[in-house]
Design a protein around this motif. Structure first.
Motif, PDB file in Angstrom:
ATOM      1  N   ARG A  72       0.846  -1.035  -0.001  1.00  0.00           N
ATOM      2  CA  ARG A  72      -0.085   0.047   0.030  1.00  0.00           C
ATOM      3  C   ARG A  72       0.982   1.278   0.104  1.00  0.00           C
ATOM      4  NH1 ARG A  72      -2.881  -3.753  -0.644  1.00  0.00           N
ATOM      5  NH2 ARG A  72      -4.930  -4.212   0.235  1.00  0.00           N
ATOM      6  N   ASP A  75       1.818   2.391  -3.454  1.00  0.00           N
ATOM      7  CA  ASP A  75       0.554   2.253  -4.412  1.00  0.00           C
ATOM      8  C   ASP A  75       0.033   4.157  -4.641  1.00  0.00           C
ATOM      9  OD1 ASP A  75      -1.950   2.451  -5.830  1.00  0.00           O
ATOM     10  OD2 ASP A  75      -3.042   0.958  -4.574  1.00  0.00           O
ATOM     11  N   GLN A  78      -3.519   5.064  -3.712  1.00  0.00           N
ATOM     12  CA  GLN A  78      -3.625   4.997  -2.135  1.00  0.00           C
ATOM     13  C   GLN A  78      -3.244   6.433  -1.606  1.00  0.00           C
ATOM     14  OE1 GLN A  78      -4.799   1.618  -0.714  1.00  0.00           O
ATOM     15  NE2 GLN A  78      -5.426   3.183   0.638  1.00  0.00           N
ATOM     16  N   THR A 251      -5.393  -2.260   3.965  1.00  0.00           N
ATOM     17  CA  THR A 251      -5.696  -0.854   3.716  1.00  0.00           C
ATOM     18  C   THR A 251      -5.786  -0.424   5.349  1.00  0.00           C
ATOM     19  OG1 THR A 251      -6.617  -1.116   1.720  1.00  0.00           O
ATOM     20  CG2 THR A 251      -6.981   0.851   2.996  1.00  0.00           C
ATOM     21  N   PHE A 254      -2.504  -0.309   7.122  1.00  0.00           N
ATOM     22  CA  PHE A 254      -1.674   1.114   6.405  1.00  0.00           C
ATOM     23  C   PHE A 254      -2.268   2.307   6.971  1.00  0.00           C
ATOM     24  CE2 PHE A 254      -2.272   4.434   2.989  1.00  0.00           C
ATOM     25  CZ  PHE A 254      -1.071   4.299   2.826  1.00  0.00           C
TER      26      PHE A 254
END
Length: 287
Positions: A72, A75, A78, A251, A254
């Motif tokens: 993540r 990304d 993200q 997520t 994260f």
């Protein structure tokens, strides 16, 4: 005939443990840079995290692997979504931090000027500390409605810092030197002069100590209000709730790590400001 004198038996001292600074190995360990120990600690945490994710929590997937969470961080989409939501939360936390600390400083100053108010202010601070934010949050969300989406976040952030700042400011005011206060009285100064000339300066180290704790508390209070349903779309708490609703565990982890990092950064920044404003607390000569 002389009597022979017994000589005491010399016994070898017990060997020092490996970590003892008196041993060569112990000296090498204590002379290592601090970042080495921190790196080893982080590596052990990641190892335990990875083992737990593939053994104890493999079926439930409640704990993702470190690799899935690390993905993540690389990304781009993200990060775009995170920043869009994070800046709104930071704004609410900053306003709550400001209003909560202003109220705390005002009440603490009133206690210095009017000592009879001390019990009332102390009880008020204790009440705000004892109120469960999880219970009062939904009430604030309903009262504020959709027309004032940031009010619950700002209010919970302010409540999160009020008690800490009131106590820290009062303790700081009481740290003023009695001799300095007597000098102000001798020259005809009143309570307001003592507050400005002596007590305020003496309180700065304690006040900044309270602010360091209040900064991450305000941020986490704002997130809690958003998680409980405060209005608006782009908020970190809403992002956490959305990830929980779809079961996106990596997520969630994260976002939790990012939230912890932001709270730690707020603590560090306030401490950095304190070093410049009150250099004497770090052993530096102040002007």
């Amino acid at each position: 005939m002389s009597t022979p004198v017994a000589t005491p038996v010399q016994t070898a001292p017990p060997p020092a443990p490996a970590g003892d600074p008196r041993t060569p190995l112990g000296r090498r360990i204590t002379q290592l840079p601090s970042w080495v120990g921190a790196t080893i600690g982080v590596a052990l945490i990641l190892l335990i995290w990875w083992i737990a994710s593939i053994t104890l929590f493999q079926s439930s997937r409640a704990i993702p692997t470190p690799f899935s969470v690390a993905a993540r961080f690389f990304d781009g989409a993200q990060w775009v979504s995170l920043w869009t939501n994070l800046q709104v939360t930071l704004g609410s936390a900053a306003w709550g931090f400001l209003w909560g600390n202003l109220a705390a400083f005002l009440f603490a100053s009133l206690v210095l000027l009017l000592p009879r108010l001390e019990q009332i202010v102390t009880q008020l601070a204790i009440v705000t500390y004892c109120i469960p934010l999880v219970a009062i949050g939904p009430v604030l969300v309903i009262v504020a409605g959709l027309d004032n989406p940031q009010v619950p976040s700002i209010t919970l952030a302010a409540l999160s810092v009020f008690f800490t700042s009131v106590v820290g400011t009062l303790l700081g005011f009481r740290a003023a030197s009695a001799t300095s206060l007597d000098v102000v009285r001798a020259y005809g100064g009143g309570r307001w002069t003592m507050l400005r000339k002596v007590q305020l300066i003496a309180a700065l180290p304690s006040v900044f100590g309270a602010l360091r704790i209040a900064a991450p508390a305000a941020f986490l209070g704002a997130i809690l209000a958003e998680y409980l349903g405060s209005g608006g779309e782009n908020k970190l708490g809403k992002l956490l709730r959305s990830a929980q609703a779809v079961g996106d565990v990596p997520t969630l982890w994260f976002l939790a790590l990012i939230s912890g990092a932001v709270a730690g950064l707020a603590y560090f920044l306030v401490g950095l400001v304190a070093r410049f404003v009150t250099p004497w607390t770090a052993g530096k000569a102040g002007s």
